[in-house]
Design a protein around this motif. Structure first.
Motif, PDB file in Angstrom:
ATOM      1  N   PRO A  21       0.884  -1.175   0.000  1.00 57.48           N
ATOM      2  CA  PRO A  21       0.000   0.000   0.000  1.00 57.48           C
ATOM      3  C   PRO A  21       0.868   1.153   0.000  1.00 57.48           C
ATOM      4  CG  PRO A  21      -0.330  -1.175   2.026  1.00 57.48           C
ATOM      5  CD  PRO A  21       0.918  -1.677   1.248  1.00 57.48           C
ATOM      6  N   ALA A  22       1.044   1.711  -0.966  1.00 55.76           N
ATOM      7  CA  ALA A  22       1.697   2.909  -0.412  1.00 55.76           C
ATOM      8  C   ALA A  22       0.638   3.809   0.136  1.00 55.76           C
ATOM      9  CB  ALA A  22       2.487   3.659  -1.458  1.00 55.76           C
ATOM     10  N   PHE A  23       0.869   4.310   1.352  1.00 61.21           N
ATOM     11  CA  PHE A  23      -0.049   5.218   2.015  1.00 61.21           C
ATOM     12  C   PHE A  23       0.628   6.572   2.133  1.00 61.21           C
ATOM     13  CE2 PHE A  23      -1.273   1.072   3.077  1.00 61.21           C
ATOM     14  CZ  PHE A  23      -2.629   1.107   3.273  1.00 61.21           C
ATOM     15  N   ALA A  24      -0.176   7.619   1.978  1.00 57.97           N
ATOM     16  CA  ALA A  24       0.391   8.959   2.097  1.00 57.97           C
ATOM     17  C   ALA A  24      -0.143   9.601   3.351  1.00 57.97           C
ATOM     18  CB  ALA A  24       0.029   9.804   0.871  1.00 57.97           C
ATOM     19  N   GLN A  25       0.751   9.894   4.342  1.00 58.64           N
ATOM     20  CA  GLN A  25       0.311  10.648   5.488  1.00 58.64           C
ATOM     21  C   GLN A  25       0.120  12.083   5.049  1.00 58.64           C
ATOM     22  OE1 GLN A  25       2.865  10.380   8.831  1.00 58.64           O
ATOM     23  NE2 GLN A  25       1.329  11.153  10.268  1.00 58.64           N
ATOM     24  N   ASP A  26      -0.474  12.907   5.911  1.00 60.31           N
ATOM     25  CA  ASP A  26      -0.870  14.247   5.525  1.00 60.31           C
ATOM     26  C   ASP A  26       0.264  15.016   4.866  1.00 60.31           C
ATOM     27  OD1 ASP A  26      -3.042  15.825   5.359  1.00 60.31           O
ATOM     28  OD2 ASP A  26      -2.765  16.830   7.287  1.00 60.31           O
ATOM     29  N   ALA A  27       1.492  14.850   5.383  1.00 56.12           N
ATOM     30  CA  ALA A  27       2.601  15.623   4.858  1.00 56.12           C
ATOM     31  C   ALA A  27       3.405  14.868   3.815  1.00 56.12           C
ATOM     32  CB  ALA A  27       3.516  16.038   6.005  1.00 56.12           C
ATOM     33  N   ALA A  28       2.997  13.658   3.479  1.00 54.40           N
ATOM     34  CA  ALA A  28       3.771  12.819   2.574  1.00 54.40           C
ATOM     35  C   ALA A  28       3.526  13.199   1.127  1.00 54.40           C
ATOM     36  CB  ALA A  28       3.422  11.355   2.786  1.00 54.40           C
ATOM     37  N   PRO A  29       4.493  12.927   0.229  1.00 58.79           N
ATOM     38  CA  PRO A  29       4.273  13.191  -1.187  1.00 58.79           C
ATOM     39  C   PRO A  29       3.237  12.250  -1.749  1.00 58.79           C
ATOM     40  CG  PRO A  29       6.313  11.980  -0.834  1.00 58.79           C
ATOM     41  CD  PRO A  29       5.806  12.353   0.513  1.00 58.79           C
ATOM     42  N   PRO A  30       2.587  12.617  -2.854  1.00 58.13           N
ATOM     43  CA  PRO A  30       1.557  11.758  -3.422  1.00 58.13           C
ATOM     44  C   PRO A  30       2.139  10.452  -3.911  1.00 58.13           C
ATOM     45  CG  PRO A  30       2.083  13.549  -4.922  1.00 58.13           C
ATOM     46  CD  PRO A  30       2.795  13.842  -3.639  1.00 58.13           C
ATOM     47  N   ILE A 429      -3.153  31.457  13.945  1.00 55.64           N
ATOM     48  CA  ILE A 429      -2.462  32.503  14.691  1.00 55.64           C
ATOM     49  C   ILE A 429      -1.394  33.162  13.832  1.00 55.64           C
ATOM     50  CG2 ILE A 429      -1.064  32.946  16.742  1.00 55.64           C
ATOM     51  CD1 ILE A 429      -2.508  30.580  18.062  1.00 55.64           C
ATOM     52  N   ASP A 430      -0.662  32.373  13.068  1.00 51.22           N
ATOM     53  CA  ASP A 430       0.268  32.864  12.047  1.00 51.22           C
ATOM     54  C   ASP A 430       0.425  31.750  11.024  1.00 51.22           C
ATOM     55  OD1 ASP A 430       2.369  31.047  12.808  1.00 51.22           O
ATOM     56  OD2 ASP A 430       2.993  32.428  14.376  1.00 51.22           O
ATOM     57  N   PRO A 431       1.169  31.973   9.942  1.00 48.39           N
ATOM     58  CA  PRO A 431       1.264  30.930   8.905  1.00 48.39           C
ATOM     59  C   PRO A 431       1.772  29.588   9.416  1.00 48.39           C
ATOM     60  CG  PRO A 431       2.053  33.031   8.047  1.00 48.39           C
ATOM     61  CD  PRO A 431       1.829  33.237   9.513  1.00 48.39           C
ATOM     62  N   LYS A 432       2.481  29.564  10.543  1.00 49.36           N
ATOM     63  CA  LYS A 432       3.041  28.317  11.055  1.00 49.36           C
ATOM     64  C   LYS A 432       2.200  27.675  12.154  1.00 49.36           C
ATOM     65  CE  LYS A 432       7.933  29.174  10.048  1.00 49.36           C
ATOM     66  NZ  LYS A 432       9.300  29.174  10.630  1.00 49.36           N
ATOM     67  N   LEU A 433       1.387  28.472  12.837  1.00 46.67           N
ATOM     68  CA  LEU A 433       0.718  27.988  14.037  1.00 46.67           C
ATOM     69  C   LEU A 433      -0.800  28.085  13.892  1.00 46.67           C
ATOM     70  CD1 LEU A 433       1.010  26.953  16.959  1.00 46.67           C
ATOM     71  CD2 LEU A 433       1.036  29.363  17.694  1.00 46.67           C
ATOM     72  N   THR A 434      -1.495  26.949  14.101  1.00 47.79           N
ATOM     73  CA  THR A 434      -2.959  26.900  14.040  1.00 47.79           C
ATOM     74  C   THR A 434      -3.489  26.275  15.322  1.00 47.79           C
ATOM     75  OG1 THR A 434      -2.914  26.652  11.626  1.00 47.79           O
ATOM     76  CG2 THR A 434      -4.954  26.073  12.762  1.00 47.79           C
ATOM     77  N   PHE A 435      -4.509  26.938  15.886  1.00 52.42           N
ATOM     78  CA  PHE A 435      -5.125  26.476  17.131  1.00 52.42           C
ATOM     79  C   PHE A 435      -6.606  26.249  16.870  1.00 52.42           C
ATOM     80  CE2 PHE A 435      -6.704  27.784  21.555  1.00 52.42           C
ATOM     81  CZ  PHE A 435      -6.570  26.491  22.041  1.00 52.42           C
ATOM     82  N   ARG A 456     -12.492  20.472  23.483  1.00 54.73           N
ATOM     83  CA  ARG A 456     -11.474  19.945  22.568  1.00 54.73           C
ATOM     84  C   ARG A 456     -10.451  21.058  22.297  1.00 54.73           C
ATOM     85  NH1 ARG A 456     -13.935  15.574  19.795  1.00 54.73           N
ATOM     86  NH2 ARG A 456     -15.417  14.662  21.281  1.00 54.73           N
ATOM     87  N   LEU A 457      -9.189  20.734  22.402  1.00 51.38           N
ATOM     88  CA  LEU A 457      -8.098  21.674  22.152  1.00 51.38           C
ATOM     89  C   LEU A 457      -7.080  20.995  21.256  1.00 51.38           C
ATOM     90  CD1 LEU A 457      -7.572  22.875  25.850  1.00 51.38           C
ATOM     91  CD2 LEU A 457      -8.911  24.032  24.084  1.00 51.38           C
ATOM     92  N   ASN A 458      -6.791  21.600  20.109  1.00 52.41           N
ATOM     93  CA  ASN A 458      -5.862  21.009  19.144  1.00 52.41           C
ATOM     94  C   ASN A 458      -4.920  22.077  18.614  1.00 52.41           C
ATOM     95  OD1 ASN A 458      -8.735  19.618  18.692  1.00 52.41           O
ATOM     96  ND2 ASN A 458      -7.138  18.080  18.485  1.00 52.41           N
ATOM     97  N   LEU A 459      -3.641  21.731  18.526  1.00 54.46           N
ATOM     98  CA  LEU A 459      -2.612  22.668  18.100  1.00 54.46           C
ATOM     99  C   LEU A 459      -1.760  22.020  17.022  1.00 54.46           C
ATOM    100  CD1 LEU A 459      -1.643  25.545  19.031  1.00 54.46           C
ATOM    101  CD2 LEU A 459       0.114  24.362  20.365  1.00 54.46           C
ATOM    102  N   ALA A 460      -1.500  22.768  15.940  1.00 54.43           N
ATOM    103  CA  ALA A 460      -0.614  22.302  14.866  1.00 54.43           C
ATOM    104  C   ALA A 460       0.429  23.380  14.604  1.00 54.43           C
ATOM    105  CB  ALA A 460      -1.408  22.010  13.602  1.00 54.43           C
ATOM    106  N   TYR A 461       1.704  22.971  14.568  1.00 54.13           N
ATOM    107  CA  TYR A 461       2.799  23.933  14.411  1.00 54.13           C
ATOM    108  C   TYR A 461       3.769  23.434  13.351  1.00 54.13           C
ATOM    109  CZ  TYR A 461       6.872  26.814  15.543  1.00 54.13           C
ATOM    110  OH  TYR A 461       7.939  27.675  15.466  1.00 54.13           O
ATOM    111  N   ALA A 462       3.958  24.230  12.304  1.00 58.89           N
ATOM    112  CA  ALA A 462       4.934  23.916  11.260  1.00 58.89           C
ATOM    113  C   ALA A 462       6.260  24.542  11.654  1.00 58.89           C
ATOM    114  CB  ALA A 462       4.456  24.440   9.912  1.00 58.89           C
ATOM    115  N   ALA A 463       7.093  23.780  12.349  1.00 56.61           N
ATOM    116  CA  ALA A 463       8.344  24.322  12.873  1.00 56.61           C
ATOM    117  C   ALA A 463       9.280  24.741  11.744  1.00 56.61           C
ATOM    118  CB  ALA A 463       9.016  23.292  13.773  1.00 56.61           C
ATOM    119  N   THR A 464       9.382  23.906  10.706  1.00 49.31           N
ATOM    120  CA  THR A 464      10.170  24.224   9.511  1.00 49.31           C
ATOM    121  C   THR A 464       9.395  23.717   8.304  1.00 49.31           C
ATOM    122  OG1 THR A 464      11.382  22.118   9.469  1.00 49.31           O
ATOM    123  CG2 THR A 464      12.279  23.862  10.871  1.00 49.31           C
TER     124      THR A 464
END
Length: 726
Positions: A21-30, A429-435, A456-464
């Motif tokens: 299977p190739a599976f693609a996680q959210d950040a994985a290439p197609p 909150i900014d291009p890198k941080l979503t709450f 429910r509290l969820n945080l996503a941060y694109a560090a690089t």
């Protein structure tokens, strides 16, 4: 929209056979192009309806946030790399995801993060109501376009069933009319057929499919032999998906699906009779007129669902309203002689569940920084249980005092309601941080009447550019299913071979939990992505299910306290030719003090569990899966592997669930070739060998809390298939 899509989005099957299977996680290439998809001879111009459909499909998916959750995606190329391709059962597709462990069909087929069941299925944004659990699978992999799988700390939109969310986007009918026909032949007398048609007429698109299978291995074998005795099955499925576009911003949708399954219950030879039946068995003389190899039990299952949706975009506001209906039934037919001789009870059991409901989901963009989402769900379900139970009379010591059975009619019904509301805000909150923060309200009024407010509290941060972090907290409220036994039913069996050792049975309660989850995703170069995720779940009134009695129907119960914790590691690789994945999960789940459905257990078992934490019967400490595929021209070779350290068992004289079954490793391999023909059609041939090294392994050994007969995994099997897309 992918211009190759019309060749892989196909519709109703005119079923040509249904055998006795190739599976693609959210950040994985197609991944690679879908292995089962035919490529049109020339590019096609998208119609106005197709453009509207793609935009509304994106808007519908935006109604369901993923911020802070653990997310994986499965596309058609991943499915095509599995041994049987899109003929692979959906549960087996999900087993290639991290933290998903295999179980027998009688025990729920799979477990997500050491939960029993508790998986939510959505199709095109509509949450399917629960049906009665059985051996069969209502949903067919063939009509799936993509799967988004969410677990961990989920946003407020997701409730009730929260161990994992399987969000399915189905194929659609755009492009010129087409379809498919296919068949599979193989081991265990397998004969399988499928077909589909699709197309677009004006503003209407349609996709219709059907499939049927017959084989001699419907349920897991209770012995390690190649084939079980008395194990034939016939199963059929249909699905339809219609979309009508009133204008560029409005869609009416209609979905329906059916499933019918007939199963023989495999025999377990060389068992010793436990009860005397006039004319058939006499324990004193040793006479037995019916060896256990000749016991014949059966189970029939069916499911129907239909959903009507109205989707609309009004500038910053997008919403979808859906009305749905589901009906499911399960009918266990005992061997009227064999069940009495070997179990002392022969119960003709029928359970039905009819659900109707409404679902609303909406999103409103307050600006670049905030997206408000809100909605609700209401379901009204009617469950009926009809039981004609033959039993023997017993004395005060429990000894049989007559060899003529007594018939007890045990019928009951319940109408229950579920209601949910949610409100949440996705704050960039900014291009890198979503709450993403929200609040959910759930209530149940059935065998138990409870409610809960759940933050429910969820945080996503694109560090690089290559590193992403996520974390979340959620309160969960999980109501019990409605197929429960009441105190009145227990009292009917006093003085018979079906009387429980424990005479009281408190009502099953809703599970309440606090869930913490944190994870990281890391891209390594252009083709490789890695991820790690850790979670902890603190649980009050932990819900579990087990098989109690001969009928293979699950019944729920509660532990007063419990916990689950684990760590998941995953890797994904994809380039022009290769695709690969690898997963490893560590899990631990335990419960203490059974506080409902006590009559299902023995007194000693209850006494021990009241003062000790015990492993849940479906706990598996280590689970691993990996797979790889290589495409060269019109050919593809693939293989995958599933490893399990073993579910729980109870050793002789030991504490409940205190030991693990032996570990196992199952390897599958496949080869496929695609022949192209005029105007974009194709024929795909496939050869698959499942359990390549013929591993003999136990999924269950018949011991443990709420575990019935032993079940072995399927031995080596060979399948050959041909599918044409036209």
């Amino acid at each position: 929209m992918n211009q190759n899509f019309p060749r892989s989005a196909v519709g109703i099957a005119v079923l040509t056979l249904l055998c006795a299977p190739a599976f693609a996680q959210d950040a994985a290439p197609p991944g690679n192009a879908a292995s089962g998809a035919a490529t049109p001879a020339q590019p096609q111009t998208l119609s106005t309806v197709e453009v509207s459909s793609e935009r509304l499909k994106k808007a519908r998916m935006e109604l369901s946030p993923e911020t802070g959750a653990t997310v994986y995606r499965i596309d058609q190329s991943a499915i095509g790399a599995l041994g049987k391709g899109d003929a692979t059962p959906l549960d087996d597709v999900l087993l290639t995801l991290p933290g998903v462990a295999k179980d027998s069909k009688a025990s729920g087929s799979l477990h997500v993060r050491d939960d029993h069941g508790n998986v939510q299925y959505r199709i095109n944004g509509v949450q399917l109501p629960e049906g009665i659990s059985g051996f069969g699978q209502t949903l067919d992999t063939r009509y799936i376009d993509t799967i988004t799988y969410l677990t961990g700390a989920l946003p407020a939109q997701y409730g009730l069933r929260t161990a994992g969310v399987v969000d399915i986007q189905t194929k659609q009918g755009f492009g010129k009319p087409g379809g498919s026909l296919g068949f599979t032949l193989g081991s265990h007398d397998t004969l399988e057929g499928s077909g589909s048609v699709y197309g677009t007429t004006g503003n209407l698109s349609y996709y219709l499919s059907a499939s049927g299978v017959g084989n001699s291995q419907g349920i897991e074998n209770p012995q390690p032999t190649l084939n079980a005795q008395n194990d034939r099955t016939r199963q059929g499925k249909t699905f339809g998906n219609f979309s009508y576009y009133l204008d560029d911003d409005t869609r009416l949708g209609l979905m329906f699906g059916t499933y019918d399954g007939k199963f023989q219950i495999p025999t377990n030879p060389n068992q010793t009779p436990a009860f005397s039946l006039a004319g058939f068995s006499d324990l004193g003389s040793g006479y037995n007129g019916l060896p256990s190899s000749q016991v014949r039990e059966r189970q029939n299952e069916s499911t129907r669902f239909v959903a009507l949706s109205y989707q609309k975009s009004l500038g910053a506001l997008d919403f979808q309203l859906s009305a749905f209906h589901q009906y499911s039934s399960l009918h266990y037919r005992p061997d009227p002689v064999g069940d009495l001789i070997y179990n002392g009870v022969a119960s003709d059991t029928e359970r039905t569940n009819s659900s109707n409901g409404l679902q609303a989901d909406a999103s409103y963009k307050l600006g670049d920084a905030h997206t408000l989402r809100f909605g609700g769900l209401y379901t009204r379900a009617n469950t009926r249980s009809i039981n004609a139970v033959n039993v023997f009379p017993v004395d005060d010591s429990g000894a049989q005092v007559g060899n003529t059975p007594v018939l007890i009619n045990d019928n009951s019904g319940k109408t229950g309601e579920l209601a949910s509301l949610y409100l949440q805000d996705e704050w960039r909150i900014d291009p890198k941080l979503t709450f993403n923060y929200g609040l959910r309200y759930d209530s149940v009024n059935a065998f138990t009447k409870e409610h809960q407010w759940s933050p429910r509290l969820n945080l996503a941060y694109a560090a690089t550019e290559s590193t992403a972090l996520h974390a979340g907290f959620a309160r969960y409220f999980t109501p019990p299913p409605q197929e429960l036994a009441s105190q009145q039913s227990i009292n009917l069996y006093t003085g018979t071979t079906n009387q429980p050792e424990v005479a009281n049975s408190d009502a099953v309660k809703a599970e309440r939990s606090r869930y913490f989850d944190v994870g990281v995703d890391q891209k390594v170069g252009e083709h490789l992505s890695l991820s790690a995720d850790a979670y902890y779940k603190h649980i009050d009134n932990l819900l579990d299910e087990g098989q109690f009695g001969q009928a293979l129907i699950l019944s729920p119960f509660n532990y007063a306290q419990g916990f689950a914790r684990g760590l998941e590691l995953s890797a994904r690789y994809s380039d022009d030719h290769w695709a690969a994945y690898a997963n490893l999960a560590y899990q631990k789940a335990m419960g203490k003090n059974i506080v409902s459905s006590q009559s299902l257990f023995g007194a000693d078992e209850l006494s021990y569990i009241a003062n000790h934490y015990v492993y849940l019967d479906h706990d598996q400490i280590y689970t691993a899966s990996l797979g790889a595929s290589y495409r060269f021209g019109a050919d593809q070779v693939s293989g995958d592997l599933i490893y399990g350290s073993g579910l729980r068992r109870t050793p002789d004289g030991g504490a409940p669930n205190s030991a693990a079954l032996p570990h196992y490793t199952v390897v599958n391999a496949a080869y496929s070739h695609t022949w192209k023909y005029g105007d974009g059609g194709d024929v795909v041939g496939r050869v698959a060998v499942l359990n390549l090294f013929d591993e003999k392994y136990l999924l269950r050994d018949g011991t443990g809390v709420g575990v019935g007969a032993p079940q072995y995994g399927t031995r080596r099997s060979l399948y050959v298939s041909m599918t044409t897309h036209f």
